[in-house]
Design an enzyme around this catalytic site. Structure first.
Site, PDB file in Angstrom:
ATOM      1  CG  ASP A   1      -2.013   1.075   1.094  1.00  0.00           C
ATOM      2  OD1 ASP A   1      -3.064   0.784   0.488  1.00  0.00           O
ATOM      3  OD2 ASP A   1      -1.800   2.195   1.600  1.00  0.00           O
TER       4      ASP A   1
ATOM      5  CD  GLU B   1       0.012   6.265   2.390  1.00  0.00           C
ATOM      6  OE1 GLU B   1      -0.506   7.351   2.032  1.00  0.00           O
ATOM      7  OE2 GLU B   1      -0.649   5.241   2.654  1.00  0.00           O
ATOM      8  CB  ALA B   2       1.768   8.927  -3.893  1.00  0.00           C
TER       9      ALA B   2
ATOM     10  CG  ASP C   1      -1.798   0.899  -3.672  1.00  0.00           C
ATOM     11  OD1 ASP C   1      -1.097   1.639  -2.962  1.00  0.00           O
ATOM     12  OD2 ASP C   1      -2.977   0.600  -3.393  1.00  0.00           O
TER      13      ASP C   1
ATOM     14  CG  HIS D   1      -4.350   8.201   4.742  1.00  0.00           C
ATOM     15  ND1 HIS D   1      -4.776   7.657   3.544  1.00  0.00           N
ATOM     16  CD2 HIS D   1      -5.439   8.780   5.313  1.00  0.00           C
ATOM     17  CE1 HIS D   1      -6.065   7.904   3.390  1.00  0.00           C
ATOM     18  NE2 HIS D   1      -6.495   8.568   4.456  1.00  0.00           N
TER      19      HIS D   1
ATOM     20  CG  ASP E   1      -3.171   2.631   5.178  1.00  0.00           C
ATOM     21  OD1 ASP E   1      -3.752   2.733   6.282  1.00  0.00           O
ATOM     22  OD2 ASP E   1      -3.146   3.563   4.344  1.00  0.00           O
TER      23      ASP E   1
END
Length: 354
Positions: A130, A132-133, A232, A289, A294
């Site tokens: 998962d 994060e961006a 993702d 998040h 996650d």
């Protein structure tokens, strides 16, 4: 044998007595018939194919009757039957009903008292990812999301436990300064990405980590990757590979969409991580998040699916209907957001690995 207008229970069976409209005789439906019925000739020897519908009409009829019985049980009776079979009594009532129905189907399929133990998962390991961006509160459709956290949580499908994990932050290069919105949302601080390797280095480290565990072997049943939805891999990973002019990894072209599988298996609407956990009677553990947190919670959902008899198979991937995914390594500045509630006609997969 139960008498007319009476329901009785014993340790191994549910008994319902019913008078049909075509006969004045009493008819008792008892799960004991499974012990005395050789149902195995009706089914394939491949035990992971429990998802296939029962085609024998006699077995279909019996299963339908028991499903109807389960639908009429009150919550207390559902929990009583689950406890008899050493099954979880947690989760919403609809989840608990489905759990009992799946148990009956498995019992019919394998003809034994502990049918879930007979189910074999298709993959030895499930690797949950998962990302994060980078993001901003006023971002447009063409915002250049760069991956800033790459986590993996590894599940041993046979032991039904989490056995390993990986985490690395990534240094963004297009927008190297994180927005306040991004930091507040993800909890990732500027100094964490400033001191992190760039994405190509992180991807190299990820594949080294996977190879050390022999998870990218030629054995296609060794490991499958899983995410919460399509975004993702189909959006963020594809976008990041284009930014860095590197090839999209072959191992990420097909995956297990946990959100889709959860909805299909429990006959629910697709929903996010928090709602899936709530439906199972679980509480989110950690920070929303956070990529690793996650991933850990998605892994918990996947483990509940496995424990309830779900066989996790590849169910999502690059789509023929979207020309961007015919060649994943082309340069294309256009990006599209994915609709959370994908229509069924978009679920077809493009087979690229054969």
């Amino acid at each position: 044998m139960a008498s007319s207008n009476m329901t009785s229970h014993n340790e191994n069976s549910l008994v319902e007595t019913k008078k049909t409209s075509k006969s004045s005789k009493n008819h008792t439906y008892d799960l004991d018939w499974i012990k005395n019925t050789n149902a195995k000739p009706f089914f394939t020897d491949d035990r992971y194919l429990l998802k296939k519908p029962i085609t024998d009409q006699g077995c279909q009829k019996r299963l339908s009757k028991y499903n109807g019985l389960v639908n009429r049980l009150v919550p207390e009776q559902i929990d009583e039957e689950l406890k008899k079979r050493q099954l979880s009594t947690s989760g919403e009532i609809k989840i608990r009903r489905i759990r009992l129905k799946h148990y009956y189907k498995a019992q019919l399929t394998f003809g034994c008292e502990n049918p879930f133990k007979m189910i074999q998962q298709h993959f030895e390991y499930i690797a949950i990812i998962d990302f994060e961006a980078t993001c901003d509160n006023n971002q447009g459709n063409n915002y250049p999301h760069e991956i800033i956290e790459f986590p993996i949580v590894l599940i041993d499908a046979k032991q039904q436990i989490i056995v390993d994990k990986f985490q690395s932050y990534c240094r963004p290069t297009i927008k190297p300064i994180l927005s306040n919105f991004c930091t507040e949302l993800t909890g990732i601080e500027q100094h964490q990405v400033d001191n992190a390797p760039t994405f190509p280095e992180v991807l190299h480290n990820v594949e080294s980590w996977l190879n050390e565990r022999n998870l990218l072997s030629s054995n296609k049943r060794r490991c499958a990757f899983a995410t919460d939805g399509p975004w993702d891999f189909a959006k963020f990973l594809r976008m990041q590979c284009r930014f860095n002019s590197i090839s999209y990894p072959r191992w990420a072209k097909k995956w297990i969409n946990i959100r889709k599988e959860f909805a299909n298996f429990y006959s629910l609407q697709r929903c996010g991580i928090g709602k899936m956990l709530e439906s199972l009677g679980l509480i989110f553990d950690g920070r929303h998040h956070s990529g690793l947190d996650d991933s850990m919670n998605i892994a918990r959902i996947a483990l509940e699916l496995i424990k309830d008899g779900c066989v996790l198979l590849l169910n999502d991937g690059v789509r023929a209907s979207d020309p961007k995914f015919i060649d994943l390594n082309i340069s294309n500045d256009k990006t599209e957001d994915f609709d959370e509630e994908e229509s069924p006609q978009n679920d077809s997969l493009v087979v690229l690995d054969e």
